[in-house]
Design an enzyme around this catalytic site. Structure first.
Site, PDB file in Angstrom:
ATOM      1  N   LYS A 168       0.869  -1.191   0.000  1.00 44.88           N
ATOM      2  CA  LYS A 168       0.000   0.000   0.000  1.00 44.88           C
ATOM      3  C   LYS A 168       0.904   1.239   0.000  1.00 44.88           C
ATOM      4  O   LYS A 168       1.894   1.269   0.740  1.00 44.88           O
ATOM      5  CB  LYS A 168      -0.882   0.040   1.254  1.00 44.88           C
ATOM      6  CG  LYS A 168      -1.751  -1.193   1.483  1.00 44.88           C
ATOM      7  CD  LYS A 168      -3.074  -1.134   0.745  1.00 44.88           C
ATOM      8  CE  LYS A 168      -3.840  -2.438   0.821  1.00 44.88           C
ATOM      9  NZ  LYS A 168      -4.114  -2.895   2.188  1.00 44.88           N
ATOM     10  N   SER A 170       0.461   3.963   1.363  1.00 44.26           N
ATOM     11  CA  SER A 170       0.489   4.500   2.727  1.00 44.26           C
ATOM     12  C   SER A 170       1.435   3.721   3.635  1.00 44.26           C
ATOM     13  O   SER A 170       1.634   4.088   4.787  1.00 44.26           O
ATOM     14  CB  SER A 170      -0.921   4.417   3.316  1.00 44.26           C
ATOM     15  OG  SER A 170      -1.303   3.041   3.345  1.00 44.26           O
ATOM     16  N   ARG A 171       1.978   2.618   3.107  1.00 43.09           N
ATOM     17  CA  ARG A 171       2.822   1.660   3.859  1.00 43.09           C
ATOM     18  C   ARG A 171       2.003   0.832   4.848  1.00 43.09           C
ATOM     19  O   ARG A 171       2.536   0.158   5.711  1.00 43.09           O
ATOM     20  CB  ARG A 171       3.986   2.351   4.602  1.00 43.09           C
ATOM     21  CG  ARG A 171       4.897   3.179   3.690  1.00 43.09           C
ATOM     22  CD  ARG A 171       5.489   2.343   2.560  1.00 43.09           C
ATOM     23  NE  ARG A 171       6.505   3.046   1.799  1.00 43.09           N
ATOM     24  CZ  ARG A 171       6.295   3.610   0.603  1.00 43.09           C
ATOM     25  NH1 ARG A 171       5.105   3.559   0.045  1.00 43.09           N
ATOM     26  NH2 ARG A 171       7.290   4.212  -0.030  1.00 43.09           N
ATOM     27  N   LEU A 172       0.677   0.886   4.684  1.00 40.86           N
ATOM     28  CA  LEU A 172      -0.214   0.085   5.522  1.00 40.86           C
ATOM     29  C   LEU A 172      -0.344  -1.302   4.879  1.00 40.86           C
ATOM     30  O   LEU A 172      -1.438  -1.754   4.535  1.00 40.86           O
ATOM     31  CB  LEU A 172      -1.581   0.794   5.585  1.00 40.86           C
ATOM     32  CG  LEU A 172      -2.442   0.659   6.824  1.00 40.86           C
ATOM     33  CD1 LEU A 172      -1.697   1.089   8.092  1.00 40.86           C
ATOM     34  CD2 LEU A 172      -3.699   1.521   6.646  1.00 40.86           C
TER      35      LEU A 172
END
Ligand SMILES: Cc1cc2nc3c(=O)[nH]c(=O)nc-3n(C[C@H](O)[C@H](O)[C@H](O)COP(=O)(O)O)c2cc1C
Length: 192
Positions: A168, A170-172
């Protein structure tokens, strides 16, 4: 419990369909060398099923010797266009001579000639030796089927764990870890 091999193959199929890459099934294989250093290189992933992940190579290459010495390996893939990273940790075992011969027959004639012409991971005296050795074998084998060399075969990586990461921006990232425990797969999630 969903099967990680089925999951892998669904993702692999999706990756193949949408890929603009020429080498669509490249996977990074890491082995441990005699000094304890990790050694990584790409290979062409041939198949993945309940038995494991198969790639082919020279059995007496550096990686072949490293596996003989220490079968603990890892396999890593990043498919950018579908945002998936896959990490496999397991033990490598040599595939049967019959399976290796079947894979040999799926290779292009040029690839068979190259394999026959060289000893992978050994020193090459100069760049022009690539062509001279290849041409020599090409002439010699003209009109003949090229037999699989005895030192070419494959390995199946029997996984102990398989992690799927869905990337992702967002780094999520979603990280799904499958671990083999008493011949059963256990799934857990990891923080990104
Ligand atoms: C995209 C790609 C695919 C490759 N596929 C294979 C393969 O299937 N088998 C193989 O032996 N080498 C393959 N190679 C070459 C390996 O990366 C490596 O250079 C070679 O196997 C020697 O590694 P070693 O000296 O550690 O044994 C491939 C390289 C690239 C870049």
């Amino acid at each position: 419990m969903d099967c990680p091999f089925t999951k892998f193959n669904v993702i692999w199929q999706k990756a193949l369909e949408n890929s603009t890459l020429i080498q669509k099934s490249a996977a990074c294989i890491s082995t441990i060398d005699a000094d304890g250093f990790p050694q990584s290189r790409y290979v062409d992933l041939k198949s993945a099923d309940n038995n494991g992940f198969i790639f082919c190579t020279y059995l007496d290459s550096n990686k072949g010797h490293e596996i003989q010495h220490n079968p603990k390996v890892s396999l890593t893939i990043w498919w950018d266009h579908i945002g998936k990273q896959i990490r496999v940790v397991g033990e490598a075992e040599q595939i049967s001579e019959q399976s290796a011969t079947e894979f040999w027959h799926t290779r292009s004639r040029d690839a068979q000639l190259t394999t026959t012409s060289f000893n992978q991971s050994q020193a090459l005296s100069c760049e022009s030796e690539l062509d001279t050795r290849f041409e020599l074998i090409k002439q010699k084998m003209q009109g003949h089927e090229i037999p699989k060399p005895d030192n070419w075969g494959g390995y199946v990586i029997i996984p102990l764990s398989i992690e799927f990461l869905t990337f992702k921006e967002s780094r999520l990232h979603l990280r799904e870890l499958y671990q083999s425990k008493n011949e059963q797969w256990q799934k857990s999630l990891l923080q990104p």
